[in-house]
Design an enzyme around this catalytic site. Sequence first.
Site, PDB file in Angstrom:
ATOM      1  N   CYS A 102       0.806  -1.257  -0.398  1.00 57.77           N
ATOM      2  CA  CYS A 102       0.142   0.475   0.363  1.00 57.77           C
ATOM      3  C   CYS A 102       0.679   1.484  -0.206  1.00 57.77           C
ATOM      4  CB  CYS A 102      -0.597   0.142   1.295  1.00 57.77           C
ATOM      5  SG  CYS A 102      -2.157   1.376   1.699  1.00 57.77           S
ATOM      6  N   TYR A 259      -5.306   6.019  -9.237  1.00 51.79           N
ATOM      7  CA  TYR A 259      -6.730   4.754  -8.207  1.00 51.79           C
ATOM      8  C   TYR A 259      -8.005   4.901  -9.205  1.00 51.79           C
ATOM      9  CZ  TYR A 259      -4.322   2.396  -4.741  1.00 51.79           C
ATOM     10  OH  TYR A 259      -3.334   1.471  -4.095  1.00 51.79           O
TER      11      TYR A 259
END
Length: 391
Positions: A102, A259
């Site tokens: 992440c 994203y």
Amino acid sequence: LQASHAISCFRHMNSLLNRTSCGRWTTALPVGTCRVHRLSTVPRQRYYTSAMSQAKARTALDELGTTGEFKRTDAGFRNWIEPDGKFAPEAGRYVLYVSLACPWACRCLAALHLKGLQDAIAVSVVHPTWQRTWPDTPGDEHCGWAFRSPTDPPLSSVTGHGSFDCRDCIPDPVNGAKSVRDLYELAQDTLGKYSVPVLWDTKHRTIVNNESSEIMRMFNNRFNHLAKNPGLDLYPNHLAAAIDEVNSWVYPTINNGVYRCGFATAQGPYEVAFKELFDALDRCEDILSKQRYIAGDQLTEADVRLFVTLIRFDEVYIVYFKCNKKAIREYPNLREYTKELYQMPAIRATVNMYHIKTHYFTSHPKLNTYAVVPGGSEPWWEQPHSRDSKL
């Protein structure tokens, strides 16, 4: 916190919890010891029976606007470490829960390493492949971050594909949680997005903060009395305005921009995000042709925030998130800048390409049904950089 020590803590606490009907941890587990300080007599809540939790559980893939655009929700825990506050900066009191895949979690981990806080704040690392978080609860299909030990058997994707080992995982050292979702339930979360990073307080047994930008700021100046590198300032006063300005456009167009490309479910929002992403990368390329770092003459939090996206770009985002106009290695200045930051030992320690690639390509069946992980390019970021001779 070394993996072997974390595993011994984990097993020790589980054995104690299995011998008693009570077992709420109420005090810190200091770094460097497996000794349990105290167990209260408050019965453990059985969070797995919570119908409310099932109703609210979601992931980033569910965060969509009405026209198919990805819309990230804000973090829900926003407390701060303060010397005289509820959450005081004390050694051995806090745990940083991360995924090495992440980018949001790894920018906090990079700040922790840059400041030299490894002996003051424990770290726990989840497995890169999402799992069902409450597999024994009928009707609960939520998938997310799961804890494993390095010696545990490999995991498959939630659809049963692939086999992905548990290397470099560090189980929860204080709560014995099986998933990050368990931590949020312990903290009585009401939002249902079980994300990392999580900064956990072992004294009050709750989440202090799960907003990465704020955790970075706290690591930068709240623990200086415990830091091995207290003189490093990632948010210096003379560059604060420049850092804020860079963050204001790097976050929406690059950090979150990839994203917005990858999770868009309609062509229009994807094309908007795609254009904004590559316009912003062009802007970075121009800035870095004139100065060493993105916000000025020294390394700052703005560099760390940008780096975590750049290092994942060629191996993941260009393919998985359809960000295929240009690779980072094709930008002369961005390429060398990425190399320079990666080759700083404190930052290199937070880059785990196995976890990065395994997570993205095995955790979202909607995007990659069979969990096949691409081979990728040669690790160009390992090659010597030329920033010293140019700037």
